[in-house]
Scaffold this motif. Structure first.
Motif, PDB file in Angstrom:
ATOM      1  N   UNK A  92     -13.083  68.153 -55.934  1.00 19.62           N
ATOM      2  CA  UNK A  92     -11.753  68.679 -56.246  1.00 19.62           C
ATOM      3  C   UNK A  92     -11.753  70.189 -55.993  1.00 19.62           C
ATOM      4  N   UNK A  93     -10.560  70.743 -55.812  1.00 12.38           N
ATOM      5  CA  UNK A  93     -10.448  72.191 -55.656  1.00 12.38           C
ATOM      6  C   UNK A  93      -9.066  72.675 -56.087  1.00 12.38           C
ATOM      7  N   UNK A  94      -9.006  73.972 -56.427  1.00 17.05           N
ATOM      8  CA  UNK A  94      -7.750  74.577 -56.871  1.00 17.05           C
ATOM      9  C   UNK A  94      -7.255  75.572 -55.841  1.00 17.05           C
ATOM     10  N   UNK A  95      -5.973  75.495 -55.546  1.00 16.94           N
ATOM     11  CA  UNK A  95      -5.337  76.438 -54.626  1.00 16.94           C
ATOM     12  C   UNK A  95      -4.250  77.216 -55.351  1.00 16.94           C
ATOM     13  N   UNK A  96      -4.252  78.536 -55.210  1.00 22.30           N
ATOM     14  CA  UNK A  96      -3.136  79.328 -55.723  1.00 22.30           C
ATOM     15  C   UNK A  96      -2.342  79.880 -54.551  1.00 22.30           C
ATOM     16  N   UNK A  97      -1.023  79.851 -54.687  1.00 20.81           N
ATOM     17  CA  UNK A  97      -0.143  80.266 -53.589  1.00 20.81           C
ATOM     18  C   UNK A  97       0.634  81.530 -53.918  1.00 20.81           C
ATOM     19  N   UNK A  98       0.421  82.107 -55.126  1.00 20.44           N
ATOM     20  CA  UNK A  98       1.395  83.098 -55.585  1.00 20.44           C
ATOM     21  C   UNK A  98       1.237  84.478 -54.949  1.00 20.44           C
ATOM     22  N   UNK A  99       0.042  84.816 -54.470  1.00 23.37           N
ATOM     23  CA  UNK A  99      -0.129  86.165 -53.905  1.00 23.37           C
ATOM     24  C   UNK A  99      -0.206  86.159 -52.383  1.00 23.37           C
TER      25      UNK A  99
ATOM     26  N   UNK B 231      -6.839  62.770 -48.290  1.00 21.83           N
ATOM     27  CA  UNK B 231      -6.832  63.901 -49.216  1.00 21.83           C
ATOM     28  C   UNK B 231      -5.529  63.824 -50.013  1.00 21.83           C
ATOM     29  N   UNK B 232      -5.596  64.037 -51.318  1.00 22.07           N
ATOM     30  CA  UNK B 232      -4.365  64.024 -52.133  1.00 22.07           C
ATOM     31  C   UNK B 232      -4.236  65.349 -52.884  1.00 22.07           C
ATOM     32  N   UNK B 233      -3.044  65.644 -53.336  1.00 21.47           N
ATOM     33  CA  UNK B 233      -2.817  66.876 -54.091  1.00 21.47           C
ATOM     34  C   UNK B 233      -1.635  66.720 -55.044  1.00 21.47           C
ATOM     35  N   UNK B 234      -1.600  67.581 -56.062  1.00 22.88           N
ATOM     36  CA  UNK B 234      -0.513  67.546 -57.039  1.00 22.88           C
ATOM     37  C   UNK B 234       0.714  68.252 -56.458  1.00 22.88           C
ATOM     38  N   UNK B 235       1.904  67.923 -57.000  1.00 26.27           N
ATOM     39  CA  UNK B 235       3.152  68.555 -56.566  1.00 26.27           C
ATOM     40  C   UNK B 235       3.782  69.266 -57.762  1.00 26.27           C
ATOM     41  N   UNK B 236       3.345  70.477 -58.037  1.00 29.60           N
ATOM     42  CA  UNK B 236       3.789  71.179 -59.247  1.00 29.60           C
ATOM     43  C   UNK B 236       5.290  71.478 -59.228  1.00 29.60           C
ATOM     44  N   UNK B 237       5.874  71.448 -60.407  1.00 27.64           N
ATOM     45  CA  UNK B 237       7.293  71.826 -60.563  1.00 27.64           C
ATOM     46  C   UNK B 237       7.411  73.228 -61.148  1.00 27.64           C
ATOM     47  N   UNK B 238       6.276  73.938 -61.208  1.00 27.43           N
ATOM     48  CA  UNK B 238       6.289  75.286 -61.748  1.00 27.43           C
ATOM     49  C   UNK B 238       4.869  75.844 -61.730  1.00 27.43           C
ATOM     50  N   UNK B 239       4.729  77.087 -62.154  1.00 27.06           N
ATOM     51  CA  UNK B 239       3.399  77.662 -62.302  1.00 27.06           C
ATOM     52  C   UNK B 239       2.814  78.191 -61.006  1.00 27.06           C
ATOM     53  N   UNK B 240       1.496  78.184 -60.929  1.00 28.57           N
ATOM     54  CA  UNK B 240       0.801  78.947 -59.894  1.00 28.57           C
ATOM     55  C   UNK B 240      -0.235  78.163 -59.092  1.00 28.57           C
ATOM     56  N   UNK B 241      -0.418  76.863 -59.402  1.00 31.21           N
ATOM     57  CA  UNK B 241      -1.568  76.167 -58.805  1.00 31.21           C
ATOM     58  C   UNK B 241      -1.257  74.773 -58.265  1.00 31.21           C
TER      59      UNK B 241
END
Lengths: 397, 397
Positions: free
Chosen positions: A369-376, A319-329
């Protein structure tokens, strides 16, 4: 005084109304708002970041000092001091944005609708990223374009893949900073290349930027509008840096286009609330955002880090995933044999939710693929939820 | 980091964007906002009627008690307690309106845009009054219908003239109470006949009602939606009874249509400000409008009377005008040899303004008509302005 036995109406809708479908995300949100669910499905900013007191003070002040003006009809293009503030904040050395180029909108979703209305005929070619922001796909779909998906990789949109499809296209829509849904950002070199490519083809480039200020390091990416102010249409919003419930966004466009957008807005809703615009200007005019945004960055950055650590710990190899440097996803890619929609059913049964990636594709969807939000979600719940998801995925490997 | 020598964009707009033109009224308003001008051109409600203190208290209360919810994204269809209030206020004996039929919109202009988007294809036949509300003509025009103008007289729209043109039409748009621009109202007998005629043809009837509450006698006309809830689409607004600057309206439609409208709204701007909806509900929920609206009626009624008296005194024989029983407008018909647009030039030179009638016609304009608004001008200035206009007209007789 009801009339008797009226003939029932056989509703005949416009052809474009057949394109309308509810956002899959909004449907999922209805299921996942139950408090027992650990939801990574949301696209909502954290209410912990809403400056309630500042808004309250500003409403009181504007209504006390200027109530009759704030509550009257206002100009279609918007409240000039706020447009001036936006123009100033976007201008950079060598690239001056005029307030006349700024049109205030009822959230940046309305800017998408107005751009579709003014630029898209039935069958017009519209270029979008793979995957792209769902709200943009929805807004443009109403006008029945032919979507062409442009390649992307870890550095975001691949400019060289624009060349073969640019001819005759009405616009290219890009979300270069911490993209929704992938969390990816377009590298600086690619921004230049993309702006040059579009300029070479005379292709209008839409730079949608709701998350640009939410860089965890505080270091912003350069804006493409400053690289070619006559060819780039910039969209911004107060939803992610202040509050979304007030519905306040804006579009900054070259003059020939912004006048058309203004006319379209006049026909669509006359103007956006004058009161809200005056209040937002009151809140931000003395540098509030410079003090406020770092607290959002820090909250989201910590929770992003918590999710990345949990993914590292709990998600199986493959399984792979992106490593965002900002934002919400964060965007997750499963092995090809695992369908994200099926996984969602199991996840909800185990009290965890996310958004499958398929709806974000304009053309062929990647169903794994799927989207994960961590902000709330607080860090301990993030770890708990990711552990559950990891187990469900591991059972399928 | 501007790029060098970009090709200029040859803007290619959607065909519908060619239909867009600025509201003639909004253009006139720019000229006539100078304080030395006595302007009867406005369509704006009097700011003297805005309940600033009540709004301020309600903003404070909602933000204090429920700030995080009010400032977050909300549901597309709107704030349920407010939709329930609207449904209750519209329901009458034998005709129950459900809150699910109510969609909150960003002003009622947005309801017009959404109705156009969902119901009108290019070339669709759309029936409108002669003359009709300019904002509706603008909103629908974007979707490129074929307008058919239906006859009207002093009792409003003539139902028998609907019969020959109803076949295949997508909708009939009517503003039955104190119409903008004429100030006329549809008689009760004609309402029944119109609803029956539309029901016989299965023709959706839009009942746009921004002014219905502003009956000077306080006696409301019966609503057509209550005569056939499955065939009438009702539009309401808080602009004329509370304040327009907050941009809050609503559309009430049969279920198959309201679900489409909701999807169209989701793509257009996601939802209307949750905060504003909660504040308006807070202001009105305990009967405020029952106390507040009589003061608006009384103000407008007095000023209407002042204008009618002044017209009687100063306008020469051969000029006729409507005698509204509510609302904000009087409609003047000049002798056929006097062009209202030419008269406007002279009037502005003499520091008086009005709106020529031509833009309110979907098809052949009557160029010797004009609209006068009395709501923002005090009685002595009304007399002064009408005397000036009367002299200018008399000089042309």
């Amino acid at each position: 005084m009801k009339i008797e036995n009226p003939n029932p109406i056989q509703w005949r809708f416009a052809e474009r109304a057949e394109q309308l479908q509810s956002s899959f995300i909004r449907e999922i949100l209805k299921i996942t708002q139950r408090p027992e669910i650990i939801s990574f499905a949301g696209g909502l900013p954290s209410p912990a970041t809403f400056p309630v007191e500042e808004m309250k003070t500003a409403f009181d002040k504007v209504l006390s000092n200027n109530g009759k003006v704030a509550l009257q009809y206002g100009p279609t293009d918007g409240y000039l001091p706020l447009r001036q503030w936006i123009a100033d904040s976007l201008s950079s050395t060598g690239s001056t944005i005029a307030p006349e180029q700024v049109l205030m909108t009822s959230g940046s979703q309305q800017a998408l609708d107005l751009l579709g209305k003014v630029l898209i005929d039935e069958g017009s070619k519209v270029l979008v990223e793979t995957p792209s922001y769902l709200g943009a796909l929805q807004a443009f779909s109403v006008y029945r374009p032919e979507f062409v998906s442009v390649d992307t990789d870890d550095e975001g949109l691949v400019p060289s893949s624009v060349n073969p499809v640019a001819e005759g296209a009405r616009l290219l829509y890009a979300l270069p900073n911490f993209q929704n849904p992938t969390g990816r950002s377009l590298s600086v070199a690619r921004r230049v290349e993309l702006v040059e490519t579009c300029a070479r083809h005379g292709l209008p480039l839409i730079e949608d930027d709701p998350y640009g200020a939410l860089s965890y390091s505080g270091e912003p990416y350069p804006k493409m509008i400053n690289m070619n102010p006559d060819g780039v249409i910039y969209m911004g919003s107060f939803s992610k840096v202040l509050t979304p419930g007030i519905r306040l966004g804006y579009v900054v466009a070259p003059m020939p286009l912004v006048r058309r957008l203004e006319l379209a807005k006049q026909a669509a809703d006359l103007h956006t609330s004058q009161l809200t615009q005056m209040v937002v200007h009151e809140v931000i005019k003395d540098g509030f955002l410079d003090r406020h945004i770092p607290s959002i960055r820090s909250l989201y950055g910590n929770q992003c880090q918590a999710m990345l650590s949990a993914l590292e710990e709990h998600f199986p190899a493959g399984v792979t995933w992106t490593k965002p440097e900002g934002g919400m996803f964060i965007w997750v890619t499963l092995p090809k044999h695992i369908d994200a929609m099926q996984l969602l059913d199991e996840a909800i049964a185990n009290k965890v939710a996310f958004v499958p990636g398929a709806p974000f594709y304009a053309n062929t969807p990647d169903t794994h693929t799927l989207r994960l939000s961590f902000v709330t979600v607080p860090p301990e719940r993030i770890r708990e939820g990711i552990a559950i998801l990891g187990k469900l995925i591991a059972a399928k490997m």
